[in-house]
Design a protein around this motif. Sequence first.
Motif, PDB file in Angstrom:
ATOM      1  N   THR A  82      49.705  46.057  39.876  1.00 41.45           N
ATOM      2  CA  THR A  82      48.338  46.474  40.179  1.00 41.45           C
ATOM      3  C   THR A  82      48.148  47.984  39.974  1.00 41.45           C
ATOM      4  O   THR A  82      47.170  48.434  39.350  1.00 41.45           O
ATOM      5  CB  THR A  82      47.981  46.098  41.624  1.00 41.45           C
ATOM      6  OG1 THR A  82      48.086  44.675  41.777  1.00 41.45           O
ATOM      7  CG2 THR A  82      46.561  46.533  41.956  1.00 41.45           C
ATOM      8  N   ARG A 124      53.868  42.516  42.393  1.00 39.65           N
ATOM      9  CA  ARG A 124      52.429  42.468  42.185  1.00 39.65           C
ATOM     10  C   ARG A 124      51.764  43.808  42.484  1.00 39.65           C
ATOM     11  O   ARG A 124      50.837  44.239  41.765  1.00 39.65           O
ATOM     12  CB  ARG A 124      51.824  41.362  43.053  1.00 39.65           C
ATOM     13  CG  ARG A 124      52.035  39.953  42.495  1.00 39.65           C
ATOM     14  CD  ARG A 124      51.255  38.930  43.302  1.00 39.65           C
ATOM     15  NE  ARG A 124      51.844  38.746  44.623  1.00 39.65           N
ATOM     16  CZ  ARG A 124      52.808  37.880  44.906  1.00 39.65           C
ATOM     17  NH1 ARG A 124      53.304  37.127  43.933  1.00 39.65           N
ATOM     18  NH2 ARG A 124      53.283  37.767  46.110  1.00 39.65           N
ATOM     19  N   GLN A 125      52.235  44.492  43.525  1.00 42.14           N
ATOM     20  CA  GLN A 125      51.677  45.815  43.828  1.00 42.14           C
ATOM     21  C   GLN A 125      51.970  46.816  42.716  1.00 42.14           C
ATOM     22  O   GLN A 125      51.103  47.627  42.336  1.00 42.14           O
ATOM     23  CB  GLN A 125      52.247  46.324  45.155  1.00 42.14           C
ATOM     24  CG  GLN A 125      51.755  45.532  46.369  1.00 42.14           C
ATOM     25  CD  GLN A 125      52.410  45.994  47.651  1.00 42.14           C
ATOM     26  OE1 GLN A 125      53.177  46.956  47.657  1.00 42.14           O
ATOM     27  NE2 GLN A 125      52.118  45.308  48.753  1.00 42.14           N
TER      28      GLN A 125
END
Length: 438
Positions: free
Chosen positions: A262, A258-259
């Motif tokens: 992002t 997810r990072q």
Amino acid sequence: MTTTGEVHRAAAGGPWWWERRRAAVFDAGLAVASAVECAVEGVPFAHKAGLPVWLGVVFGVLTGATLVLRRRWPIAVVLVSVAVTPAQMGGLLTVVGLYSLAASEMPRRIIGALAGMSFMGTLIVFVVRMQQDSAAHTDSFQVASWVVPFLVIITALGVTAPPLLLGMYVGARRRLMESLTERNESLERELGLLAERAEERAEWARGEERTRIAREMHDVVAHRVSLMVVHAAALQAVARKDPEKAVKNAALVGDMGRQALTELREMLGVLRAGEPVPDRTAVPLAAVGMAAAAAASRAEEPGAEADGPSLAEVEELVEQSRAAGMVVEMSVEGRVRAYAAAVEQTAYRVVQEALTNVHKHAAGAKTYVRLAHRGVEVAMQVENEPPPVLSAAGAAGLPSGGNGLVGMKERVAGLGGVFVSGPTDAGGYRVSAVLPAA
């Protein structure tokens, strides 16, 4: 440049010194007209001089024909006209010769001297003619003493002044047009050079942008994906033995993914911020310069909001490596303060890439991360000990593109800093960088 101030072009197709055939035909016509005039005036001249008529006609034809040389040798034409003035012939030769001389590129003192000679010759001839006419008609009428000089001067000026002034005007106008043409060509060349330089700068800017995007993509993808691979390898090793630890590692893999997404989304958002732009090369150079200057000024402001990570997130970066099984010790020296966005982002990326290289090439090695806040600079160092026996996490076979160290060096050098990397005497590896605070 010819003597009349006209540019001679060999490609124009004119014979000899004429730039165009039309000019040659025109001068030939003037020469024929002048030859006919002088031939007619040569008849009375031959009678007065006691010469055969045919000799006077031939002399007049040769004299008038010299007008064909007016563009090439205007001085010779004027001298011939002055020489035949006492013979009372060559009126057209005198007028056209003075015009051609005044329109030429001759020095003004030469033009003035020859014009004065022509004026004086014409004046003398008219004085003699007026006196002869006055003597022949003395019994018929009487005139005042001032009339003859007045008429002589007016006539001489009427013959010499108009062609002289007209020629000077035409010559000045021609030189002005040539000067404007040369200036226009010079401006076109300068504009062409500026356009080439602008294109080179645009190409250089595009290359720099591609390099920057490649570095950002490498930093984002390489580090996050490397941690995901390490966690996935650990997850595979403990999936059956320790389900709770496997669940924890799976959650970390999800967080890393997810990072990474992002950061990639933020990067793509920056790339799309300038849309719609149909053609980047069509953007005015001034607009590009102002935008770049504005972005640079924002990036140089301490504490400004950056498009990427900052030094404050280095500790979180270290915790992520610890969660992946790496033993990391971190120390901070000096008073922590805010730096320019570009400095903080570069410092973060250097530490990130160094930790990523430890995951790739020295899995399980103990690592030391040091940050030093000094007066005019900030320094960072990442050093790892020799790696132990290859572990399960290290056996995951992480690929290496070989661009990490190059990217770090380019980033640091772009800010005027110093970057050093290499193996240590103990068998480990050290990455050090020093960045100016401003």
